[in-house]
Design a protein around this motif. Structure first.
Motif, PDB file in Angstrom:
ATOM      1  N   ARG B  57     -31.068 -35.303   9.857  1.00 35.25           N
ATOM      2  CA  ARG B  57     -31.716 -36.326  10.691  1.00 35.25           C
ATOM      3  C   ARG B  57     -32.352 -35.740  11.941  1.00 35.25           C
ATOM      4  N   TYR B  59     -32.782 -37.199  15.429  1.00 34.34           N
ATOM      5  CA  TYR B  59     -32.216 -38.358  16.123  1.00 34.34           C
ATOM      6  C   TYR B  59     -32.724 -38.432  17.554  1.00 34.34           C
ATOM      7  N   TYR B  60     -33.217 -39.607  17.945  1.00 27.97           N
ATOM      8  CA  TYR B  60     -33.687 -39.807  19.315  1.00 27.97           C
ATOM      9  C   TYR B  60     -32.474 -40.056  20.212  1.00 27.97           C
ATOM     10  N   TYR B  74     -35.039 -35.323  21.400  1.00 25.20           N
ATOM     11  CA  TYR B  74     -34.633 -35.532  20.010  1.00 25.20           C
ATOM     12  C   TYR B  74     -33.644 -34.439  19.624  1.00 25.20           C
ATOM     13  N   ARG B  77     -30.240 -32.683  13.621  1.00 19.31           N
ATOM     14  CA  ARG B  77     -28.811 -32.764  13.336  1.00 19.31           C
ATOM     15  C   ARG B  77     -28.351 -31.845  12.194  1.00 19.31           C
ATOM     16  N   GLU B 343     -23.577 -39.144  23.895  1.00 19.47           N
ATOM     17  CA  GLU B 343     -24.162 -39.577  22.623  1.00 19.47           C
ATOM     18  C   GLU B 343     -23.126 -39.735  21.520  1.00 19.47           C
TER      19      GLU B 343
END
Lengths: 257, 396
Positions: B57, B59-60, B74, B77, B343
């Motif tokens: 991914r 991810y933001y 970003y 991942r 996060e």
């Protein structure tokens, strides 16, 4: 013809290896002289490297021991200069590419010429990379010794054709160190080499007893012994030179054939 | 960027014993053949997607972005891959290649144990024997990963030579390879060592930047302004950079491990503190003393605790295409805690070096800028060590 050829002019040659400065500078110098007095024809002088990837445990321990005692490249040049007062047989260095590169290639080769080093063995400098130092080798008359291994096969002719000084024939797979048996078909390898060059061949890796020395000398022009000698220095320390002398005598192919 | 001898500018090459030359030539020929073989590529893609869980991914990290108040961040991942790190991308490629070459045994070096676990995993999957070399000191620091490798059927050899860490594990794996070549492939874990390894490993890791590019175009309709990744040998970094090298407007930033600081001897920041040398089969930058003896390096991160760096990074540094910054232990540990808290993502301590630099860089950039940080692995393996670093007496 470089001075190295002289090592092979009296018949089969015996080539002992020493880690410079192990167990200390004085003992290592005395052991080298004992080897010369007992008939050694050429000496391989190891400049210790922190991470000797082609060496087995015995020589690894000796190089780390020497480094711990503060041995460095300049001290070894000084030691060779001292040795040259008495020793006239050919001397070659055996070390790793980074030791030479870090010293500055030009400075290293110039210094070799100055102190009387005849050749250089770099196990991590294969045929494909020898350009790194080939011009300097030529300029300063210090032979870059080529190695040929049991896995070389079709590479043998290519390497042998350009070889100078002598050819280091690696007896077995793996790293340096004493072996019970040597199973490679060395006769065939040496025959392949002979097809393209007259440069002398010396066999090394795993040779430790007189029987092996004799058999290797029947195949090639010389025999190289490293770990077995370093073991004597490890075992007897300051008293080692005497044992090294006796061992060289017992191993010399000219005394066996 | 590679010429036929495997050079990246002056770096790279094949500085290895003659005994191994035919093995690397055979590997190069096999690789050049199979990389163009659609069947090989199909099998590899299936493994990467169905087994390893790709694509990973992009991810933001909205909370982190807001908190730092600058560029949009970003996270790529790679920590979500099977076995918990980017290492599996390379290992599946090499194991498949080795199998096609008729090899039945894989050997590997490992530092923290992530590459060893990935290699043991691939060997289990493909029915191959596996031996992993690991510095004795690391086997003690990472006992859980040692058990994991054994569970997967691999033999783990604790290396006692030299400093008993990653560089010695590499040396020992090379020594083992010279002993047994015909049935054995050396599955090198980073973009280092003799040609063709730096190229092969890069190509297998380049899937990271390929995905970042398409995911970024899909989400933002444009390329990022900077890509950040941690650098030890440099495999996740080169994987993250590769497809952006030609896009000059994208800054490429490698984050090295400064350990206790680049002004101390306890550092592993090779490009920041080392000089050009020849070691482990390649010409590149190395931490070394004035006599060319390889330095004993230090970082809190076992995966970055290596005295060299891949030759392509050395070249990207020389030509100024990539920047290499140094991140201390303290900064990495703070980033490790920050990302967990902010996060809900626990990054590997290696990856935390890249997070730490993002925390410095993002606030300096305008809000319309975009940076991508590769989270190369997950941090579960590091929890006990970080707790100890913070003075809590936790043992696995």
């Amino acid at each position: 013809m470089s001075n190295i050829a002289n090592a092979f002019k009296n018949g089969k040659a015996f080539i002992p290896f020493f880690t410079c400065g192990f167990p200390d500078m004085e003992t290592s110098k005395a052991a080298i002289k004992a080897a010369v007095d007992n008939g050694a024809d050429l000496i391989e002088l190891g400049i210790p490297f922190s991470d000797p990837t082609a060496e087995g445990p015995v020589i690894q321990r000796s190089t780390l021991g020497a480094l711990k005692n503060g041995v460095n490249t300049n001290k070894i040049f000084k030691m060779v200069k001292d040795l040259r007062q008495e020793v006239t047989i050919p001397l070659v260095f055996m070390t790793y590419a980074n030791v030479v590169f870090s010293y500055g290639g030009e400075d290293f080769f110039a210094k070799c010429q100055e102190v009387g080093i005849d050749g250089l063995i770099l196990p991590d400098l294969p045929y494909e990379e020898k350009e790194e130092f080939a011009a300097l080798s030529e300029k300063y008359g210090v032979d870059l010794i080529s190695m040929i291994a049991p896995t070389s096969h079709e590479r043998i002719a290519m390497i042998a054709k350009e070889a100078t000084g002598f050819i280091y024939v690696v007896s077995s797979l793996g790293v340096t160190g004493v072996r019970k048996e040597i199973t490679t078909n060395l006769t065939e390898m040496v025959e392949e080499i002979r097809k393209v060059t007259d440069v002398p061949c010396a066999i090394g890796f795993g040779i430790a007893n007189p029987d092996q020395s004799k058999r290797m000398a029947q195949i090639a022009d010389g025999v190289i012994v490293g770990s077995a000698i370093v073991k004597l220095l490890e075992k007897y320390g300051k008293d080692a030179p005497e044992y090294v002398g006796a061992y060289v005598k017992s191993m010399h192919p000219r005394n066996l054939l | 960027m590679t010429n036929p001898q495997g050079r990246f500018g002056i770096h790279g090459g094949q500085y290895i014993p003659e005994t191994l030359m035919n093995a690397v030539i055979e590997l190069e020929e096999a690789y050049n053949h199979y990389k163009k073989d659609p069947q090989f590529q199909k099998e590899l893609t299936e493994l990467l997607n169905d087994y390893a869980g790709r694509p990973s991914r992009l991810y933001y990290a909205e909370k982190m972005t807001r908190d730092l108040g600058g560029a949009k961040i970003y996270l790529k991942r790679e920590d979500l891959n099977h076995t918990g790190a980017h290492k599996i991308n390379n290992v599946l490629g090499q194991a498949l290649l080795a199998k096609k070459m008729g090899k039945t045994r894989l050997i590997a070096e490992t530092g923290a144990g992530q590459h060893g676990v990935a290699t043991a995993t691939a060997a289990a999957l493909m029915g191959m024997d596996c031996v992993v070399f690991m510095g004795k000191e690391d086997t003690e620091r990472q006992a859980l990963n040692v058990y994991r490798m054994r569970l997967l059927g691999a033999k783990v050899v604790a290396v006692t030579s030299g400093t008993a860490t990653l560089k010695d594990a590499v040396s020992e794996a090379m020594r083992e390879w010279t002993t047994r070549i015909s049935d054995t492939h050396y599955c090198l874990g980073s973009v280092m060592g003799p040609h063709p390894f730096p190229t092969i490993v890069r190509d297998f890791q380049a899937v990271i930047s390929q995905e970042i590019k398409s995911q970024m175009l899909e989400k933002e309709g444009r390329l990022p302004d900077a890509v950040l990744a941690c650098v030890g040998g440099g495999s996740n970094a080169i994987g993250s950079f590769y497809h952006f090298i030609e896009d000059e407007q994208v800054r490429l930033i490698g984050c090295e491990a400064a350990g206790r600081g680049i002004d101390t001897f306890e550092t592993a920041a090779t490009i920041n503190t080392g000089r050009v040398g020849i070691f482990h089969g390649m010409k590149s930058y190395f931490c070394q003393d004035e006599n060319g003896q390889i330095a004993p390096v230090y970082s809190i991160s076992a995966g970055l605790d290596y005295p060299g760096v891949g030759p392509e990074h050395a070249h990207l540094h020389d030509i100024g295409r990539a920047e290499y910054v140094a991140i201390t232990d303290d900064e990495a540990v703070e980033a490790f805690e920050y990302l967990s808290r902010t996060e809900g993502i626990i990054p590997a301590i290696e990856s935390s070096h890249a997070i730490a630099h993002a925390m410095k860089l993002a606030p300096q950039l305008d809000k319309d800028k975009i940076i991508v940080v590769t989270v190369s692995g997950r941090g579960d393996k590091d929890c006990a060590a970080i707790a100890r670093y913070r003075g809590e007496d936790i043992h696995e």
